[in-house]
Design an enzyme around this catalytic site. Structure first.
Site, PDB file in Angstrom:
ATOM      1  N   GLU A   1      62.126 -26.689  72.034  1.00  0.00           N
ATOM      2  CA  GLU A   1      62.102 -25.269  71.649  1.00  0.00           C
ATOM      3  C   GLU A   1      63.283 -24.508  72.256  1.00  0.00           C
ATOM      4  O   GLU A   1      63.164 -23.898  73.331  1.00  0.00           O
ATOM      5  CB  GLU A   1      60.780 -24.625  72.101  1.00  0.00           C
TER       6      GLU A   1
ATOM      7  N   LYS B   1      61.435 -26.686  67.391  1.00  0.00           N
ATOM      8  CA  LYS B   1      60.790 -25.364  67.340  1.00  0.00           C
ATOM      9  C   LYS B   1      61.849 -24.288  67.593  1.00  0.00           C
ATOM     10  O   LYS B   1      62.049 -23.852  68.731  1.00  0.00           O
ATOM     11  CB  LYS B   1      59.670 -25.302  68.390  1.00  0.00           C
TER      12      LYS B   1
HETATM   13  C1  5MM Z   1      52.891 -18.847  74.161  1.00  0.00           C
HETATM   14  O1  5MM Z   1      54.022 -18.619  74.984  1.00  0.00           O
HETATM   15  C2  5MM Z   1      54.742 -19.787  75.345  1.00  0.00           C
HETATM   16  C3  5MM Z   1      54.957 -19.884  76.827  1.00  0.00           C
HETATM   17  O2  5MM Z   1      55.804 -18.872  77.256  1.00  0.00           O
HETATM   18  P1  5MM Z   1      56.004 -18.581  78.815  1.00  0.00           P
HETATM   19  O3  5MM Z   1      56.463 -19.819  79.480  1.00  0.00           O
HETATM   20  O4  5MM Z   1      57.032 -17.483  78.804  1.00  0.00           O
HETATM   21  O5  5MM Z   1      54.715 -18.101  79.352  1.00  0.00           O
HETATM   22  C4  5MM Z   1      56.065 -19.824  74.575  1.00  0.00           C
HETATM   23  O6  5MM Z   1      56.836 -20.957  74.867  1.00  0.00           O
HETATM   24  C5  5MM Z   1      55.721 -19.854  73.125  1.00  0.00           C
HETATM   25  O7  5MM Z   1      55.194 -21.121  72.807  1.00  0.00           O
HETATM   26  C6  5MM Z   1      56.918 -19.608  72.270  1.00  0.00           C
HETATM   27  O8  5MM Z   1      57.737 -18.577  72.777  1.00  0.00           O
HETATM   28  C7  5MM Z   1      56.467 -19.227  70.876  1.00  0.00           C
HETATM   29  O9  5MM Z   1      55.676 -18.074  70.987  1.00  0.00           O
HETATM   30  P2  5MM Z   1      56.048 -16.847  70.082  1.00  0.00           P
HETATM   31  O10 5MM Z   1      55.180 -15.731  70.571  1.00  0.00           O
HETATM   32  O11 5MM Z   1      57.511 -16.585  70.303  1.00  0.00           O
HETATM   33  O12 5MM Z   1      55.724 -17.318  68.680  1.00  0.00           O
END
Ligand code: 5MM
Length: 321
Positions: free
Chosen positions: A168, A210
């Protein structure tokens, strides 16, 4: 490495009409999400909320897998056998020494041992995230190189240990840059990512990407409609992502739930690509659920209905509808 087992996990994760729920918020992130609805981030509240998501009746029709945070995997709350458990294995960002303002993702130390433990807890796929901010001359080439090296190492170790890796690389929406700047930086990151991944002989057919969609910065006054987002996103992906990669599971990155769904639908309308174009949304799937729940047991059904509806809409978007 048992590639047949990994291939069937990949296939199930990107099955038509299904996508992934990202519920792997680390402690500071879930605290921020709960704060927005006035709920304390206690272990019990986190368990209750995530259990509410995973037990939504019929959700497995639209959700193939869930990315979990370490605590949630250990709580064993994902009891729905039709949904594949995954685990976030990066350990967040650290400063990139010598490059002020740049961040790199940590978590390779002890990764093999952690994966062996996660295997015994039932996880089948892994996720690693790196974040790139567009500001001035950032992200610099050295930062992109180091982060993509770590992605490749993560992917290789994951496959060796029997997990499907999701890489990602997120180019953030923060800033006032235009959509072409987002194309340029995302293109640079993805190009470097696949150079490093190929150098390490990672099996491209057992890996998912991703990425962010190609969007103007949040503070840019020129908004992009879904047709433009889809066109620009596919241009960058076609230029950088090898055809052996089976699927692209977009993050939502701060778009509203409707924006993320609309853009996914347009992407699937245009398609003309070899990869499945799916979703691995966090905020764009959960925002309506959090609002409906607000930490109250009596709102449980309403919150589950909100999750079901939003997941269904994204499922439809995968069919270009
Ligand atoms: C759900 O948040 C995931 C973990 O983020 P942190 O390490 O900042 O707590 C993050 O990796 C998430 O899987 C991705 O950003 C995708 O989430 P969004 O909200 O961008 O779809």
């Amino acid at each position: 490495m048992n590639n047949t087992a990994l291939t069937s996990i990949v296939k199930a994760l990107i099955a038509p009409g299904k996508g992934i729920l990202a519920a792997d918020e680390s402690f500071p992130t879930i605290e921020k999400r709960f704060k927005s609805i006035g709920v304390d981030s206690t272990e019990e509240n986190r368990r209750t909320y995530r259990e509410l998501l995973f037990t939504t009746p019929g959700i497995e029709e639209f959700i193939s897998g869930v990315i979990l945070f370490d605590e949630t995997l250990r709580q064993q709350v994902l009891s729905n056998k039709a949904i594949i458990p995954g685990i976030k294995v990066d350990e967040g960002m650290e400063d990139f020494i010598g490059y002020p303002g740049e961040k790199i993702t940590r978590g390779l130390d002890g990764l093999v041992e952690r994966l062996q433990n996660y295997k015994s807890l039932g996880a089948k796929f892994t996720k690693w995230r790196a974040v790139f901010t567009i500001a001035g001359s950032s992200p610099g080439l050295e930062c992109v190189e180091e982060n993509t090296n770590r992605f490749a190492e993560f992917a290789l170790i994951s496959q060796k240990e029997g997990f499907v890796p999701i890489v990602e690389p997120e180019v953030l929406m923060d800033g006032d840059h235009d959509i072409d700047k987002c194309s340029e930086i995302t293109g640079m990151v993805l190009k470097m990512l696949f150079i490093k991944i190929k150098e390490k002989d990672v099996d491209l057919s057992c890996l998912l990407l991703k990425p962010n969609m190609i969007l103007p910065g949040k503070d840019n006054l020129n908004k992009a409609d879904p047709a433009l987002v889809a066109q620009k996103t596919l241009e960058v992906l076609k230029d950088t992502v090898p055809s052996e990669v089976p699927g692209i599971v977009f993050l939502s990155g701060g778009q509203t739930p409707d924006e993320a769904t609309d853009n996914l639908r347009e992407l699937n309308k245009l398609r003309s690509v070899s990869w499945q174009l799916s979703f691995s949304f966090g905020r764009a799937l959960q925002e309506p659920v959090l609002k409906a729940w607000a930490g109250k047991e009596e709102n449980r059904k309403m919150a589950q209905d909100a999750f079901f509806d939003r997941a269904k809409m994204n499922s439809e978007a995968r069919h270009g509808r």
